[in-house]
Design a protein around this motif. Structure first.
Motif, short mmCIF file in Angstrom:
data_model
loop_
_atom_site.label_atom_id
_atom_site.label_comp_id
_atom_site.label_asym_id
_atom_site.label_seq_id
_atom_site.Cartn_x
_atom_site.Cartn_y
_atom_site.Cartn_z
N ALA A 1 33.66 5.13 26.65
CA ALA A 1 34.71 5.63 27.54
C ALA A 1 35.19 4.53 28.47
O ALA A 1 36.38 4.42 28.77
N LEU A 2 34.26 3.68 28.93
CA LEU A 2 34.64 2.59 29.82
C LEU A 2 35.60 1.63 29.12
O LEU A 2 36.57 1.15 29.71
N GLU A 3 35.36 1.37 27.85
CA GLU A 3 36.22 0.46 27.11
C GLU A 3 37.56 1.10 26.79
O GLU A 3 38.58 0.40 26.68
N VAL A 4 37.59 2.42 26.62
CA VAL A 4 38.86 3.11 26.42
C VAL A 4 39.71 3.03 27.68
O VAL A 4 40.91 2.75 27.64
N PRO B 1 40.69 -1.36 28.43
CA PRO B 1 40.67 -2.15 27.20
C PRO B 1 40.87 -3.64 27.42
O PRO B 1 40.65 -4.45 26.52
N GLY B 2 41.31 -4.03 28.62
CA GLY B 2 41.47 -5.45 28.95
C GLY B 2 40.15 -6.03 29.40
O GLY B 2 39.09 -5.74 28.84
N VAL C 1 39.40 -4.19 35.04
CA VAL C 1 38.69 -3.73 36.23
C VAL C 1 37.57 -4.72 36.57
O VAL C 1 37.00 -5.37 35.69
N VAL C 2 37.29 -4.84 37.86
CA VAL C 2 36.18 -5.65 38.35
C VAL C 2 35.28 -4.75 39.19
O VAL C 2 35.76 -4.00 40.05
N PHE C 3 33.97 -4.80 38.92
CA PHE C 3 32.99 -4.07 39.71
C PHE C 3 32.11 -5.07 40.45
O PHE C 3 31.66 -6.06 39.86
#
Length: 275
Positions: free
Chosen positions: A41-44, A47-48, A127-129
């Motif tokens: 789900a995170l990759e969906v 996707p970048g 995204v950056v965490f």
């Protein structure tokens, strides 16, 4: 196969719904991946590029490294029977800070472990965490956390700015004036280290400033929703002691009357030996 176009549309709709939900609450999506050990789900949703700045793993970049990181964390969380409690969230535009209290079993006892996770989306595909915490609660050691950022231009105003000015100069009485009567400071090493009210705050800051001088911070980035101001920083000095620049974040929560109800600190800085 006349059903195929409908099936394809439904799958695309589901993907869009996952993206909308994940982009609305990226930290929840992140912790779901960690808890379940799955990155699908995170990759969906993203996707970048996905980048993670983690105190234990360092910098994780890209989907391949993400899968390894998530699997390793899933094993660790399961081994330590971890559960996560969300304490507060601060969201402004594409950036969010979520404060958490993890409960982990360590050496046969349950240990509360405060942490803060920043999620920042530079575009709708990436995204950056950034996770901030002390590792003292789980291994009894301080770990130098190199800076994540170069010094920035974050300049909090109002009571947060006054508080930071008093912190930099080591002025206990001025810093006390920034709090409401039952305001508190939460240290990063757990809820047993909360200092509430004027007497406890005076004792805490008197000890903090006992080396002479204040705490030297380089402000990096800021997220401020009007109630909470989350400031990512590099700590570079403690009193008269220079320390290796270390990354951290503090959340300053305002009361309705404009003073500070709480300051919650998330870093792993070792106080000077003579403190």
């Amino acid at each position: 196969m006349p059903w195929f176009p409908e099936f394809s549309s439904a799958a695309e709709l589901a993907r869009r719904e996952i993206r909308i939900a994940g982009q609305a609450d990226p930290v929840a999506q992140y912790f779901t991946a960690l808890n379940e050990g799955r990155t699908d789900a995170l990759e969906v949703v993203w996707p970048g590029e996905v980048v993670i700045h983690d105190p234990r793993a360092g910098v994780v970049r890209g989907h391949r490294e993400l899968r390894t990181f998530v699997q390793d964390n899933r094993s660790w969380l399961a081994e330590h029977e971890a559960r996560i409690e969300i304490m507060a969230s601060t969201v402004v535009g594409p950036r969010a800070v979520v404060e958490l209290l993890a409960h982990v079993r360590y050496d046969g006892r349950e240990v509360p472990w405060p942490m803060a996770v920043v999620a920042e989306s530079p575009d709708d595909r990436s995204v950056v965490f950034r996770t901030y915490c002390s590792q003292w609660p789980v291994d009894g050691r301080r770990h130098v956390r190199p800076p994540v950022f170069e010094p920035g231009h974050a300049e909090p105003g109002d009571v947060v700015g006054r508080h930071l000015g008093a912190l930099a100069s080591g002025d206990t009485e001025s810093i006390l004036k920034t709090f409401v009567p039952d305001g508190y400071v939460a240290e990063p090493i757990g809820p047993d280290y909360i200092h509430r009210g004027a007497d406890e705050l005076r004792s805490f800051y008197t000890g903090t400033f006992s080396e002479g001088g204040g705490i030297g911070l380089q402000n990096c980035t800021m997220i401020d929703d009007g109630v909470r101001c989350a400031l990512e920083y590099n700590l570079i000095a403690w009193g008269t002691h220079a320390v290796p620049p270390q990354a951290g974040i503090a959340v300053y929560e305002r009361s309705p009357d404009g003073l500070l109800a709480a300051v919650r600190i998330y870093d792993d800085v070792e106080p000077p030996d003579s403190r």
